[in-house]
Design an enzyme around this catalytic site. Structure first.
Site, mmCIF file in Angstrom:
data_model
loop_
_atom_site.group_PDB
_atom_site.id
_atom_site.type_symbol
_atom_site.label_atom_id
_atom_site.label_comp_id
_atom_site.label_asym_id
_atom_site.label_seq_id
_atom_site.Cartn_x
_atom_site.Cartn_y
_atom_site.Cartn_z
ATOM 1 N N GLU A 35 -5.159 -8.700 1.017
ATOM 2 C CA GLU A 35 -5.812 -8.361 2.286
ATOM 3 C C GLU A 35 -7.295 -8.144 2.058
ATOM 4 O O GLU A 35 -7.697 -7.463 1.108
ATOM 5 C CB GLU A 35 -5.267 -7.051 2.891
ATOM 6 C CG GLU A 35 -3.947 -7.154 3.575
ATOM 7 C CD GLU A 35 -3.507 -5.814 4.168
ATOM 8 O OE1 GLU A 35 -4.376 -5.000 4.545
ATOM 9 O OE2 GLU A 35 -2.287 -5.597 4.241
ATOM 10 N N GLU A 53 0.799 -1.226 0.000
ATOM 11 C CA GLU A 53 0.000 0.000 0.000
ATOM 12 C C GLU A 53 0.834 1.281 0.000
ATOM 13 O O GLU A 53 0.791 2.072 0.966
ATOM 14 C CB GLU A 53 -0.965 0.015 1.199
ATOM 15 C CG GLU A 53 -1.912 -1.168 1.225
ATOM 16 C CD GLU A 53 -3.042 -1.010 2.246
ATOM 17 O OE1 GLU A 53 -3.002 -0.050 3.034
ATOM 18 O OE2 GLU A 53 -3.964 -1.831 2.243
HETATM 19 C C1 FCB Z 1 -4.319 -2.013 5.540
HETATM 20 C C2 FCB Z 1 -2.937 -2.358 6.043
HETATM 21 C C3 FCB Z 1 -2.912 -3.428 7.096
HETATM 22 C C4 FCB Z 1 -4.076 -3.307 8.055
HETATM 23 C C5 FCB Z 1 -5.376 -3.148 7.319
HETATM 24 C C6 FCB Z 1 -6.591 -3.060 8.205
HETATM 25 O O1 FCB Z 1 -4.321 -0.714 5.060
HETATM 26 O O2 FCB Z 1 -2.126 -2.779 4.986
HETATM 27 O O3 FCB Z 1 -1.682 -3.378 7.743
HETATM 28 O O4 FCB Z 1 -3.849 -2.281 8.939
HETATM 29 O O5 FCB Z 1 -5.329 -2.032 6.487
#
Ligand code: FCB
Length: 464
Positions: free
Chosen positions: A368, A164
């Site tokens: 994620e 990110e």
């Molecule tokens: C993302 C991050 C991760 C976590 C999630 C909820 O932005 O990459 O580390 O904090 O959000």
């Protein structure tokens, strides 16, 4: 019920600073997140990652946890200041040993290591020298990537350069809600560029030293941007340029989008982009990691009515949305997770199909996806987190729909394996499918962990 491809990769994800603890042990240097969390007032409840989930000392137990879940892959990150304390110079052997044991421990359990090189914990010394707005940081990052490739490159299946970069650049240097807490829009755009450059140089460095079969990737938190009405199309375009194409352009096409340069002309002339940089950023990738939590809704704002700033920043405070003063980030209908994020899985299907359309030769992987809820431990010790199960089911169904419509999606990683340090929110927001007791550090499977284990074992979603 939706089924997934035969070799679909099922996993869970964590990040070093959020789980490891042991912040000053075995030669680890300080990172910008140590500095941030140790500064009073920046993290909720004064929480820090000093101990986190004590994963550094509980490695074997956590590896067994993963084996119990039956996952085929585990996405973790390497703490740069643990293996190269000041961000330059020789490897800190005890720090590297930890990752070596982690990778070996995964492999002996039949779990594929997916290693992220940078999940936000920049060595403080590099920030003191200028941080990501400074070109040298990209070169240092490539050097660190090469060292890790040489040390672990025969045992890691997938390398992810950055996690990110949107957050690193815009939350770190524009809105300042993340480390290093700077609020300098021009510096944030320079950070965007040096993250893109660092990514490309790191891929090149890795390719030259790791096993030929290893996959190269990057993880982006792409924003699925929608407009309130037809007349908001330009707001959608601009938010998309700043949030998505600022990274997709250089990384996947080897060039910045023209409209991004024009939109931000009042902030910077982009003279930090040197000849050859964009081509260097645009290295062939084997898979694109996508983090998805919710979509983004925008409208053009003419100042006539009150706006809600659904992205969380206050009017007058620094915004991560550079040169978007006339764009309103609209609060979307619920239901919401504990983060206040709306639950809308349709954005994930649409996003995956857009990527498939724009980059048909680059497969994707959900690196994620997950939800924070205020879990309750029942008297019988069980955590009945049915809202998290529902969230995961909805989003996995959305992934299956994208696959059915032609998208080449290779895997899915739940955020997160266990409750951990949720950045500026501290430990108050629990994302784990495994609960971590903050006093005893005891790990307890929530209902969602049992549910996910069954999904992984069968490769399909059970009846609701
Ligand atoms: C993302 C991050 C991760 C976590 C999630 C909820 O932005 O990459 O580390 O904090 O959000």
């Amino acid at each position: 019920m939706p089924a997934f491809p035969e070799n679909f990769l099922w996993g869970t994800a964590t990040a070093a600073y959020q789980v490891e603890g042991a912040w000053d042990e075995d030669g680890r240097g300080p990172s910008i997140w140590d500095t941030f969390s140790h500064t009073p007032g920046l993290v909720a409840n004064g929480d820090t990652g000093d101990v986190a989930c004590d994963h550094y000392h509980r490695l074997e137990e956590d590896l067994d946890l993963l084996a119990g879940l039956g996952v085929g892959a585990y996405r973790f990150s390497i703490s740069w200041p643990r293996v190269q304390p000041g961000g330059r110079g020789p490897i800190n052997r005890p720090g590297l040993d930890f990752y070596s044991r982690l990778v070996d421990g995964l492999r002996t359990r039949g779990i594929a290591p997916v290693a992220t090189l940078y999940h936000w914990d920049l060595p403080q010394e590099l920030e003191d020298a200028g941080g990501w707005p400074h070109r040298d940081t990209a070169l240092r990052f490539a050097e660190y990537a090469r060292l890790m490739g040489e040390a672990l490159g025969d045992r890691v299946d997938t390398w992810t350069t950055l996690n990110e970069p949107w957050c690193s650049a815009y939350l770190g240097y524009a809105s300042g809600v993340h480390a290093p807490a700077r609020t300098e829009p021009a510096a944030a755009l320079a950070a965007v560029h040096h993250l893109n450059l660092g990514h490309g140089l790191a891929v090149q460095a890795l390719r030259s030293v790791v096993a030929p079969g290893a996959s190269m990737s990057v993880t982006l938190n792409l924003h699925h941007v929608r407009g309130v009405a037809e007349r908001d199309a330009d707001a959608v375009r601009r938010a998309d340029a700043l949030a998505n194409r600022a990274f997709l352009g250089p990384m996947l096409e080897g060039a910045y989008p023209r409209d991004l340069i024009d939109d931000t002309a009042s902030v910077t002339d982009w003279s930090f982009v040197r000849d050859g940089d964009e081509a260097a950023a645009g290295q062939p990738l084997d898979v694109l990691g996508v983090n998805y939590y919710n979509p983004t809704l925008v409208r053009l704002w003419d100042g006539a009515d009150v706006r809600e700033n659904a992205d969380g920043h206050q009017d007058g405070a620094a915004s991560p949305w550079i040169a978007c003063e006339d764009i309103d980030f609209v609060r979307q209908p619920g239901p919401y997770t504990e983060m206040g994020w709306n639950i809308d899985e349709t954005g994930l299907t649409e996003l995956l199909l857009r990527l498939h359309r724009d980059y048909p030769d680059t497969p994707t992987m959900i690196t994620e996806n997950g939800a924070a809820f205020a879990d309750v431990v029942d008297p019988d010790g069980r955590v009945r987190d049915e809202r998290r199960v529902d969230y995961l089911r909805r989003h996995l169904t959305a992934v299956a729909e994208a696959i059915a419509a032609g998208a080449d999606v290779r895997g899915y990683f739940v955020w997160s394996l266990m409750d951990n340090f949720e950045w500026a929110h501290g430990y108050a927001k629990r994302f784990g499918i495994v609960r971590v007791d903050r006093d005893t550090m005891e790990r307890t499977w929530k209902d969602s962990a049992h549910w996910y284990r069954d999904v992984v074992a069968s490769g399909k979603l059970p009846e609701a």
